[in-house]
Write a protein that holds these residues in place. Structure first.
Motif, short mmCIF file in Angstrom:
data_model
loop_
_atom_site.label_atom_id
_atom_site.label_comp_id
_atom_site.label_asym_id
_atom_site.label_seq_id
_atom_site.Cartn_x
_atom_site.Cartn_y
_atom_site.Cartn_z
N GLN A 42 -5.72 8.50 -0.91
CA GLN A 42 -5.13 8.00 -2.65
C GLN A 42 -6.00 9.41 -2.66
OE1 GLN A 42 -5.72 4.80 -4.01
NE2 GLN A 42 -4.69 4.21 -2.30
N PRO B 248 -4.86 3.80 -10.38
CA PRO B 248 -5.27 4.45 -9.24
C PRO B 248 -7.00 4.68 -9.20
CG PRO B 248 -4.40 5.91 -10.67
CD PRO B 248 -4.28 4.70 -11.22
N ASP C 231 -4.95 12.77 -5.73
CA ASP C 231 -4.11 13.20 -6.43
C ASP C 231 -5.10 13.97 -7.36
OD1 ASP C 231 -6.39 11.15 -7.84
OD2 ASP C 231 -4.70 10.15 -9.11
N GLU D 265 0.50 -1.09 0.15
CA GLU D 265 0.08 0.06 -0.12
C GLU D 265 1.24 1.43 0.40
OE1 GLU D 265 -3.28 0.40 3.38
OE2 GLU D 265 -3.86 1.56 1.94
N ASP E 8 0.67 -0.44 -5.78
CA ASP E 8 -1.08 0.68 -5.02
C ASP E 8 -0.21 1.99 -5.90
OD1 ASP E 8 -2.50 2.75 -4.19
OD2 ASP E 8 -2.86 2.36 -2.53
N GLN E 9 0.58 2.62 -5.32
CA GLN E 9 1.35 4.11 -6.18
C GLN E 9 2.54 4.13 -6.34
OE1 GLN E 9 0.20 7.11 -3.00
NE2 GLN E 9 -2.13 5.97 -3.04
#
Lengths: 449, 208
Positions: free
Chosen positions: B178, A388, B180, A343, A366-367
């Protein structure tokens, strides 16, 4: 008939082969049709080929990560999904049959709200119990294990859980605070003195609660089981045969809590190191148990506190990685396929992943920068990810497809890649979920040379 | 040359720093000077965090050291010891979401950097943000959220701020696991930040 070698004598490779044989040809499977069986085996092979890096699969597999998304798609509240088992299973069936993923995330993540009620679980709030009926369950962080209790955990984890930790986080276990360690039951002469605690009203109340809780857990698991059996017989594959995790996360998420474990890194680093070491065999056992029960060797390890920004490289190297690596290697030794979920981002951790044996693990990102990761670890580990959440929830399907195309070109190249979204979704635009799945199925084919 | 206490806190030497605070106090040191030196240490911690030398545990630990310094010094303070504040910020985790670790770190960093932060807490309905903006006249709003449901909650909060006629009086920043640029556009926020340092940078820009 060839003689089966005893498990203890098998090499890791033989154990893996044995598990994969059972995974591909499940005992007691009753496939709906030869086509369903072919679809099931096609999906298993597609996933395993992507993971093992030995050959390219027929195409890039798709594994959407989700928690409550099927409930969202079916238009039921998260509360329904936790309390009305029939509605839950129906929502998941609908999701699996309509979207046909190569691996699905099952309804076990919906959790039984009835069980949480009976047992009086305190560490979480869930829909209708502290958060809105449309919000997912969420952890209430706390110092559930106190700083001075490290030695209790290290010396006897089971006793610490039974008499100290569980009574604290679960109201239904409260009476067990009155117990004495069961390891004191040693000789016939003091049996009554040992067992007298079981006669105390608080303990009896706890025992009665646990009987009810046990029945509810059984009812929920029966629902899950019948779901799993039905969808498998129709050709679908669960993405998770069991769960495990990083010892440091066990300590930092649910025992000491984030704030306290960060202080401990300075104030009592040696205790952290002893505790995480103690948790290694427990976390390996947890994963293996899952694989044994489900016949599916793919073990998910959700990782939290080792992400790029959550600790320095030195802290990762000291507190996080060594015991996570032991858990991963221990699972591999038992013939399982560890699938850690990183994560946040892991851009600064990639060199550690390169220490792992090639073709034995698959990592959800995840990113993390997937293109860079492919360069660094593409020859060691299968990569899973990472459309995303923001795109899945708010963008036009075209944008999801564009993102998938980049992944297919740059990360899918040569195999070793499973298409997924970046982190588990509670919601998404249906057309975006469809776009990710269908686009990959259509454009993720490999030429087999 | 920086003060010794500043350096000890910057280097996260808890025991030594607290001993020095005690020593200075008993030698008749000015409590306000001690606090200023301690805050100076936190400023260095913030810079090291921005430079990727320090990470979240270090940041949190420095906050814990400061908390203890304040606890020791506070009884010796006559009257106010509040530092001069450069601007007000209304902050909270949006409706439906009860995550507070990220929020608390950002609130702490804003506070250390001179902002007067009105932290509403977690699972905050849109109206509570509106009410607090009216009450404080804060020109900056920070919305935090870890879950994806926060996307819509943030959007609704910003809509409510708009409906109350306050949208052009405040700058709104959002942040969380999360979040962005896609979500900044989706919610209608002015900016998003990836961490506490970015939040401070944004808040300072907003004041200009």
């Amino acid at each position: 008939m060839s003689e089966q070698k005893p498990w203890q004598k098998m090499t890791a490779e033989e154990r893996l082969e044995s598990r994969l044989r059972n995974f591909l040809n499940p005992k007691n499977a009753n496939f709906e049709s030869p086509e369903a069986q072919a679809n099931y085996q096609g999906r298993v092979n597609r996933l395993i080929d992507a993971i093992q890096l030995k050959k390219k699969p027929d195409r890039i597999p798709v594994y959407p990560l989700l928690t409550f998304l099927p409930a969202h798609l079916a238009g039921i509240t998260y509360k329904d999904a936790m309390y009305d088992y029939g509605k839950t299973m129906e929502a998941w069936r609908k999701y699996v049959y309509e979207y046909e993923p190569d691996a699905y995330a099952g309804p076990f993540l919906a959790i039984s709200g009835k069980l949480l009620d009976i047992i009086q679980y305190k560490m979480y709030r869930w829909p209708g119990r502290g958060v809105s009926e449309r919000a997912p369950y969420q952890c209430v962080e706390g110092e559930y294990m106190k700083a001075e209790e490290y030695d209790d955990l290290i010396n006897d984890p089971s006793d610490f859980f039974l008499r100290i930790y569980l009574p604290r986080i679960i109201g239904g276990f409260a009476g067990f605070q009155k117990l004495r360690p069961f390891s004191e039951i040693i000789e016939i002469t003091s049996l009554a003195q040992n067992l007298i605690y079981l006669g105390m009203p608080e303990v009896q109340e706890t025992l009665e609660t646990l009987i009810v809780a046990g029945k509810e857990a059984m009812a929920w698991l029966m629902e899950l089981l019948s779901f799993e059996v039905e969808v498998r017989n129709r050709g679908f594959v669960s993405g998770a045969g069991g769960m495990s995790g990083a010892p440091f996360d066990v300590l930092g998420d649910t025992l000491r809590g984030t704030q306290a474990v960060m202080m401990d890194m300075y104030r009592r680093p040696e205790k952290i190191l002893q505790a995480v070491e103690r948790l290694v065999p427990i976390m390996i056992r947890r994963g293996v148990k899952g694989a044994n029960a489900t016949g599916n060797p793919m073990i998910t390890l959700p990782l939290h506190k080792g992400a790029d920004n959550f600790m320095s490289d030195a802290q990762f190297q000291k507190f996080y990685w060594p015991t996570l690596k032991k858990v991963i290697l221990g699972l591999i030794e038992e013939g399982c396929i560890p699938m850690p979920f990183a994560e946040g981002s892991y851009n600064r951790r990639l060199q550690y992943l390169a220490e792992l044996p090639a073709g034995k693990t698959a990592w959800f990102f995840d990113q993390t920068d997937m293109v860079k990761a492919k360069e660094v670890i593409g020859d060691r580990v299968c990569m899973i990810g990472n459309v995303p959440s923001s795109l899945m929830i708010s963008a036009e399907p075209r944008k999801v497809e564009e993102y998938c195309q980049v992944l297919i070109d740059k990360v899918g190249k040569g195999g070793g890649f499973i298409m997924a979204n970046g982190t588990a979704l509670d919601e998404a635009k249906p057309e975006n979920l469809r776009a990710m799945i269908e686009y990959t199925k259509k454009n993720g084919k490999y030429s087999q040379k | 040359m920086a003060d010794e206490l500043t350096n000890l806190i910057a280097d996260l030497k808890e025991t030594e720093a607290l001993e020095l605070v005690e020593k200075r106090l008993s030698a008749g040191g000015n409590p306000l000077d001690i606090l200023a030196a301690a805050r100076g240490g936190l400023e260095i911690v913030g810079k090291r965090f921005a430079a990727n030398e320090y990470f979240i545990p270090d940041l949190v630990y420095s906050g814990e050291i400061l908390r203890q310094v304040v606890k020791i010094v506070e009884p010796k303070l006559k009257g106010g010891h509040e530092m001069k504040r450069i601007g007000k910020v209304v902050f909270g985790t949006v409706a439906g979401d009860i995550h507070d670790i990220g929020k608390d770190i950002v609130v702490f960093m804003l506070d250390i950097n001179g902002f007067e932060v009105h932290d509403l807490g977690i699972d905050i309905p849109a109206q509570a943000f509106v009410d607090k903006i009216k009450e404080t006249g804060a020109p900056i709003v920070g919305l935090s959220g870890f879950l994806t449901l926060a996307f819509d909650a943030m959007k609704e909060t910003i809509k409510a701020i708009e409906a109350a006629g306050l949208r052009d009086k405040v700058k709104i920043m959002i942040g969380g696991g999360q979040i962005d640029e896609e979500i900044r556009k989706y919610t209608g926020a002015d900016a998003f930040g990836k961490d506490a340092i970015e939040a401070v940078k944004l808040a300072k820009q907003f004041l200009r």
